[in-house]
Design a protein around this motif. Sequence first.
Motif, PDB file in Angstrom:
ATOM      1  N   GLU A 168      13.353  68.233   5.448  1.00 22.60           N
ATOM      2  CA  GLU A 168      13.121  67.675   4.116  1.00 22.60           C
ATOM      3  C   GLU A 168      14.288  66.889   3.537  1.00 22.60           C
ATOM      4  O   GLU A 168      14.098  66.105   2.615  1.00 22.60           O
ATOM      5  N   ARG A 169      15.497  67.095   4.048  1.00 18.14           N
ATOM      6  CA  ARG A 169      16.657  66.485   3.400  1.00 18.14           C
ATOM      7  C   ARG A 169      17.457  65.535   4.287  1.00 18.14           C
ATOM      8  O   ARG A 169      18.422  64.928   3.810  1.00 18.14           O
ATOM      9  N   THR A 170      17.090  65.383   5.548  1.00 17.33           N
ATOM     10  CA  THR A 170      17.868  64.525   6.433  1.00 17.33           C
ATOM     11  C   THR A 170      17.000  63.401   7.002  1.00 17.33           C
ATOM     12  O   THR A 170      15.789  63.357   6.780  1.00 17.33           O
ATOM     13  N   ASP A 171      17.657  62.500   7.735  1.00 15.85           N
ATOM     14  CA  ASP A 171      16.936  61.390   8.371  1.00 15.85           C
ATOM     15  C   ASP A 171      16.524  61.745   9.801  1.00 15.85           C
ATOM     16  O   ASP A 171      16.440  60.877  10.674  1.00 15.85           O
TER      17      ASP A 171
ATOM     18  N   ARG B 286      10.019  63.463  11.302  1.00 11.83           N
ATOM     19  CA  ARG B 286       9.832  64.518  10.296  1.00 11.83           C
ATOM     20  C   ARG B 286       8.360  64.789  10.003  1.00 11.83           C
ATOM     21  O   ARG B 286       7.972  65.924   9.710  1.00 11.83           O
TER      22      ARG B 286
ATOM     23  N   THR C 141      11.543  60.615  -4.202  1.00 15.05           N
ATOM     24  CA  THR C 141      12.015  61.242  -2.975  1.00 15.05           C
ATOM     25  C   THR C 141      13.533  61.188  -2.906  1.00 15.05           C
ATOM     26  O   THR C 141      14.138  60.160  -3.249  1.00 15.05           O
TER      27      THR C 141
ATOM     28  N   THR D   9      17.191  60.785  -1.382  1.00 14.58           N
ATOM     29  CA  THR D   9      17.738  59.926  -0.333  1.00 14.58           C
ATOM     30  C   THR D   9      18.131  60.785   0.861  1.00 14.58           C
ATOM     31  O   THR D   9      18.921  61.731   0.723  1.00 14.58           O
ATOM     32  N   PRO D  10      17.592  60.489   2.053  1.00 14.49           N
ATOM     33  CA  PRO D  10      17.883  61.344   3.220  1.00 14.49           C
ATOM     34  C   PRO D  10      19.367  61.349   3.567  1.00 14.49           C
ATOM     35  O   PRO D  10      20.055  60.341   3.439  1.00 14.49           O
TER      36      PRO D  10
END
Length: 524
Positions: A95-98, A102, A271, A273-274
């Motif tokens: 949910e929080r990275t690139d 995903r 959203t 930012t990753p």
Amino acid sequence: MAVPAVATPAAPAARSVGGARPHPLVAAIVAVLVAATGIPIGYVLWGIVSVGWHRAYELVVRPRVADLLFNTVALVLVTVPLCVLIGVGVAWLVERTDLPGRALWRPLFVAPLAVPAFVNSYAWVGVVPSLHGLWAGVLVTTLSYFPFLYLPVAATLRRLDPAVEESARALGSNTFEVFFRVVLPQLRLAILGGGLLIALHLLAEYGAFAMVRFETFTVAIFQQFQVNFDGAAGSMLASVLVALCVLLLVAEAAARGPARFARIGSGAQRTATPIHLRHSVIPATLALTALAVLSIGVPLWTLLRWLWIGGTGVWDIGDITSSLSQTIGLAATAAVITTMLAYPVAWVAVRSSGFLARAVEGANYVTSSLPGIVTALALVTVAIQLARPLYQSMPLIVFAYVLLFMPRALINVRAGLAQVPPGLEEASRSLGASPAATFLRVTLRLTAPAAAAGASLVFVAVATELTATLLLAPTGTNTLAMRFWSLSSELDYAAAAPYALVLVVLAIPVTVILFRQSTKAAAL
């Protein structure tokens, strides 16, 4: 199977329809249900009183009880933190990275919930026949239950205001400091709720631990009942198990505290930012791939392997069809009845306020948190002594399912009912419609999707339930779980594989429902 509810912004309390006083029929149904929830606790207390305090003390302080207590507590203390570590870590990466892919990872890590823990244990024993003991139990249950943490944590991460994290970064905090100082505290409710659910599953689980020869209280109680049941000793083991359940509930409530984590206002939906993983993307991808292989790949590969070894001869279509029809019939009946009975309880919880409403709802949660073996033994005792015709009858086992799985329907029905404007029901009544007609034309229609989700959760919970079914099922009953357990206990793993496969297929729709619910909750 169910996941802890994801916290959503507080909404104004719904107005009471016709005051807080429920219809007499509703009040009667709720009163009976609340009284019924006291049967398991009453059984344990009666067992203690009937043997006397001195004898009860002797039975509790036995070395055997100490060994079981050590096994059970060690299992919880090792497994729950592992599930927290895995669930939070996976949710943060997704949910929080690139991290690439995903959209694939999100539903993939809900999929282990489609594999019952005892089927997962069967799969690992097929791969490593020598697997047994505490670490075998930890391995199987961690891989089976970590989605109970992943789901609520991922949903909460999608709801968090990214501006808070951006402000922390602007003030000089690095990624790890932002996570531990800003993000992790806001995940406390999701982590505590998921951890409690996993701990209660660990206390109640029988099949997974029996398969790897690891004795917990539930395993010991069931084996004692099957081989040489001693009512006094069994009651004392059950009392310790109930005490552990209550201790977990109290500890979770104390850790949760009175703090509130909802924002004032809905905020801006955007959203985050990753976070760029850069050189860590390969290790992260490999770690998630390994987790997917261990939690999903091993069970599927084992099932396919045993099916290949057994060939067409293991597909006893007549017996499989019979077991499937009995499973569907029993699960559907329990799902419908449980969901119907959830409506009166949900009405009191939503349309009323104060201690009574909380007590009515809380009674169902406390009873359902007890292991199925305790509820089953309580109903067996009551039936034999007070209502012998009910012993090993269909009404008795359905009643057990209602006590065990009511919250799975109640959570959904309550959420659906809370979204029905009381004004619509009042308008229907003012136009001359009776309370029954208002319920059918207005309330039931508006809450039908939520009720269907709750019924689906109860359906699969019943289809995969093992301990209460083995103790209470009428003679001649052979559900898929019972047939799988019977064959795997005889070490006929190839013959058991088709039943396990059908169980997994039955659980897939609920896995989809859980994923959609968590996604929908995150969007609120």
